[in-house]
Design an enzyme around this catalytic site. Sequence first.
Site, PDB file in Angstrom:
ATOM      1  N   ARG A  47     -18.839  62.179  43.074  1.00 39.59           N
ATOM      2  CA  ARG A  47     -18.514  61.996  41.654  1.00 39.59           C
ATOM      3  C   ARG A  47     -18.490  60.521  41.261  1.00 39.59           C
ATOM      4  O   ARG A  47     -18.684  60.174  40.111  1.00 39.59           O
ATOM      5  CB  ARG A  47     -17.176  62.668  41.342  1.00 39.59           C
ATOM      6  CG  ARG A  47     -17.373  64.177  41.200  1.00 39.59           C
ATOM      7  CD  ARG A  47     -16.147  64.855  40.721  1.00 39.59           C
ATOM      8  NE  ARG A  47     -15.057  64.630  41.659  1.00 39.59           N
ATOM      9  CZ  ARG A  47     -13.891  65.264  41.611  1.00 39.59           C
ATOM     10  NH1 ARG A  47     -13.651  66.138  40.670  1.00 39.59           N
ATOM     11  NH2 ARG A  47     -12.964  65.007  42.490  1.00 39.59           N
ATOM     12  N   HIS A  65     -15.718  67.320  66.045  1.00 38.94           N
ATOM     13  CA  HIS A  65     -16.405  66.181  66.676  1.00 38.94           C
ATOM     14  C   HIS A  65     -15.949  65.931  68.114  1.00 38.94           C
ATOM     15  O   HIS A  65     -16.619  65.236  68.864  1.00 38.94           O
ATOM     16  CB  HIS A  65     -16.290  64.916  65.814  1.00 38.94           C
ATOM     17  CG  HIS A  65     -14.974  64.223  65.941  1.00 38.94           C
ATOM     18  ND1 HIS A  65     -13.861  64.606  65.241  1.00 38.94           N
ATOM     19  CD2 HIS A  65     -14.582  63.169  66.696  1.00 38.94           C
ATOM     20  CE1 HIS A  65     -12.856  63.814  65.546  1.00 38.94           C
ATOM     21  NE2 HIS A  65     -13.263  62.933  66.424  1.00 38.94           N
ATOM     22  N   LYS A  84     -18.180  64.534  71.980  1.00 35.87           N
ATOM     23  CA  LYS A  84     -17.866  63.408  72.863  1.00 35.87           C
ATOM     24  C   LYS A  84     -18.463  63.669  74.242  1.00 35.87           C
ATOM     25  O   LYS A  84     -18.291  64.748  74.823  1.00 35.87           O
ATOM     26  CB  LYS A  84     -16.345  63.247  73.001  1.00 35.87           C
ATOM     27  CG  LYS A  84     -15.648  62.756  71.727  1.00 35.87           C
ATOM     28  CD  LYS A  84     -14.153  62.626  71.963  1.00 35.87           C
ATOM     29  CE  LYS A  84     -13.374  62.464  70.678  1.00 35.87           C
ATOM     30  NZ  LYS A  84     -13.414  61.142  70.097  1.00 35.87           N
ATOM     31  N   ASP A 123      -4.544  69.695  61.741  1.00 35.77           N
ATOM     32  CA  ASP A 123      -5.463  68.564  61.845  1.00 35.77           C
ATOM     33  C   ASP A 123      -6.040  68.410  63.254  1.00 35.77           C
ATOM     34  O   ASP A 123      -7.200  68.045  63.418  1.00 35.77           O
ATOM     35  CB  ASP A 123      -4.721  67.282  61.438  1.00 35.77           C
ATOM     36  CG  ASP A 123      -5.632  66.084  61.363  1.00 35.77           C
ATOM     37  OD1 ASP A 123      -6.764  66.247  60.843  1.00 35.77           O
ATOM     38  OD2 ASP A 123      -5.246  64.988  61.824  1.00 35.77           O
ATOM     39  N   HIS A 177      -9.326  70.564  67.753  1.00 30.05           N
ATOM     40  CA  HIS A 177      -9.670  69.668  68.867  1.00 30.05           C
ATOM     41  C   HIS A 177      -8.952  70.050  70.170  1.00 30.05           C
ATOM     42  O   HIS A 177      -9.571  70.159  71.223  1.00 30.05           O
ATOM     43  CB  HIS A 177      -9.286  68.225  68.540  1.00 30.05           C
ATOM     44  CG  HIS A 177      -9.946  67.677  67.316  1.00 30.05           C
ATOM     45  ND1 HIS A 177     -11.208  68.037  66.932  1.00 30.05           N
ATOM     46  CD2 HIS A 177      -9.519  66.783  66.376  1.00 30.05           C
ATOM     47  CE1 HIS A 177     -11.538  67.377  65.816  1.00 30.05           C
ATOM     48  NE2 HIS A 177     -10.523  66.621  65.465  1.00 30.05           N
ATOM     49  N   LYS A 231       0.708  61.020  65.930  1.00 31.22           N
ATOM     50  CA  LYS A 231       0.320  59.759  65.288  1.00 31.22           C
ATOM     51  C   LYS A 231       1.396  58.725  65.628  1.00 31.22           C
ATOM     52  O   LYS A 231       2.548  59.082  65.878  1.00 31.22           O
ATOM     53  CB  LYS A 231       0.284  59.929  63.770  1.00 31.22           C
ATOM     54  CG  LYS A 231      -0.711  60.975  63.288  1.00 31.22           C
ATOM     55  CD  LYS A 231      -2.091  60.402  63.123  1.00 31.22           C
ATOM     56  CE  LYS A 231      -3.045  61.402  62.513  1.00 31.22           C
ATOM     57  NZ  LYS A 231      -4.443  61.035  62.728  1.00 31.22           N
TER      58      LYS A 231
HETATM   59  C1  BG6 Z   1      -9.793  63.885  63.207  1.00 26.41           C
HETATM   60  C2  BG6 Z   1      -8.427  63.988  62.627  1.00 26.41           C
HETATM   61  O1  BG6 Z   1     -10.419  65.131  63.248  1.00 26.41           O
HETATM   62  O2  BG6 Z   1      -9.696  63.354  64.522  1.00 26.41           O
HETATM   63  C3  BG6 Z   1      -7.754  62.641  62.598  1.00 26.41           C
HETATM   64  O3  BG6 Z   1      -8.535  64.496  61.303  1.00 26.41           O
HETATM   65  C4  BG6 Z   1      -7.771  62.015  63.972  1.00 26.41           C
HETATM   66  O4  BG6 Z   1      -6.420  62.729  62.122  1.00 26.41           O
HETATM   67  C5  BG6 Z   1      -9.166  62.046  64.570  1.00 26.41           C
HETATM   68  O5  BG6 Z   1      -7.346  60.671  63.826  1.00 26.41           O
HETATM   69  C6  BG6 Z   1      -9.148  61.606  66.022  1.00 26.41           C
HETATM   70  O6  BG6 Z   1     -10.465  61.522  66.485  1.00 26.41           O
HETATM   71  P1  BG6 Z   1     -10.907  60.469  67.579  1.00 26.41           P
HETATM   72  O7  BG6 Z   1     -12.320  60.780  67.863  1.00 26.41           O
HETATM   73  O8  BG6 Z   1     -10.693  59.117  66.998  1.00 26.41           O
HETATM   74  O9  BG6 Z   1      -9.998  60.711  68.750  1.00 26.41           O
END
Ligand code: BG6
Length: 498
Positions: free
Chosen positions: A44, A177, A181, A234, A239, A335
């Site tokens: 946007r 993601h 890795k 999250d 993950h 965190k």
């Molecule tokens: C993301 C989360 O998917 O992964 C983030 O939303 C987190 O909160 C991040 O910081 C961590 O990824 P990486 O690859 O930096 O360990």
Amino acid sequence: MNKFVMIIFGASGDLTKRKLMPALYTLYKDGRLPDGFAILGIGRTEYEDDNYRTYILKELEQFIASKEQVEEKMTDFCRHLNYLTMNPADVEEYGRLNDRLQELTGEKEPDNLLFYLATPPSLYGVIPLHLQTAHLNTPHSRIIVEKPFGYDLESARDLNRIYSSVFEEHQIYRIDHFLGKETAQNILAFRFANGIFEPLWNRNYVDYVEITAVENLGIEQRGGFYEGAGALRDMVQNHLIQLVALTAMEPPAIFNADNFRNEVVKVYESLAPLTEEDLNEHIVRGQYTGFGTKKGYREENNVSPDSRTETYIAMKIGINNWRWSGVPFYIRTGKQMPTKVTEIVIHFRETPHQMFHCEGGHCPRANKLILRLQPNEGIVLKFGMKVPGPGFDVKQVMMDFSYSELGRLPTGDAYARLIEDCIQGDQTLFTRSDAVEASWKFFDPVLNYWKKHPEVPLYGYPIGTWGPLESEVMMHEHDAEWTNPCKNLTNTDEYCEL
Ligand code: BG6
């Protein structure tokens, strides 16, 4: 004319500048993008092609390691960028998207399209439906959707229904993601390309498993998103549970996308349903608190001053199958911890009897295997060894492998790998619809329990500490403890504990 167009929704956002553009640049620089490709950013925020290119070029300088920056290549790469200012939530605007795609490809019905949804999750259900209305869900197109896929089991099911009504499953790429890795993929190679570990990889030899993915940053500018998500949505539901799957899964007979993803689902379906006791005693949640000039979570932008969103979670998970029954998997994420580290620690059972003296009176009786995913990527095996000299004193030593010794660090960006896999039509490292639902099915009771019982404690922990002490207490019943790596992971020797 362009033969392949990648369309990024959310092109003026954080993910695009931090991860997607650097990944695409890496692929471009290495000649790994298809010939005749174009990228069309959508957002946007108003940009013309030219000033979008200038904006991305500047961001690339910030987000790409300087040794990877080749000025000429970066400028060339940016020439492939285009931008369309539009509101992806408004179906009326998709006509302009269609026109733009026709213009870029010179085709009336462009079909080699890759849509990437890097938008807020609230748009994940809307965009595919609008693409369908605009007849852009063509047979050879693909769509990548970011996590979190759903907010709970019901919303994940709704999303799956929407996606499967618009695309075939082989066109849908749910990204996590962590699977991109190199070190996560290496868990499979480590387990299944070696004959010596697999015989020990079960309840007969493993006492417990720890999986840690913590960071030393706060939520930065993501308060709005994080408030509604929390650490469970999250990090844990996607993950961390993927790492559990890689650690616990059975070897597929033939390694391909279907077989691999079948094994992942089997792990999720074997997760021991959480009892009321588990919900109360085997899950610890925390929230970071500030001091001095350091902002606690509740002082962050877009966060409510009485927020009860967790920024830390530790929990014990059981897997009800022949291999793992009775072996606790302790997982945690947080965190504002002392350091950033992602690692899996396999604790083997102790020797049945200790016959030696040990240095300092502490007898190491259990072997530990540490798979360090980041940083200082590597693998460490801890074992007891006789201290040279008289007597039979034993101390624990480390045998370690560091990726840096290969002279080739696993820097291959996770996003680059995953985007390339998607372009090539390889779904192995993407989450299938049944896996997303199986994972939510396991975690849904936690979310419901917290909703129903606001009195469930949320422990404060000061920035820079390892989270609430209750998470240690949780492990005492198993005589287990967290492996806390050194604060500053600066060289490969530092596989130490605090
Ligand atoms: C993301 C989360 O998917 O992964 C983030 O939303 C987190 O909160 C991040 O910081 C961590 O990824 P990486 O690859 O930096 O360990």
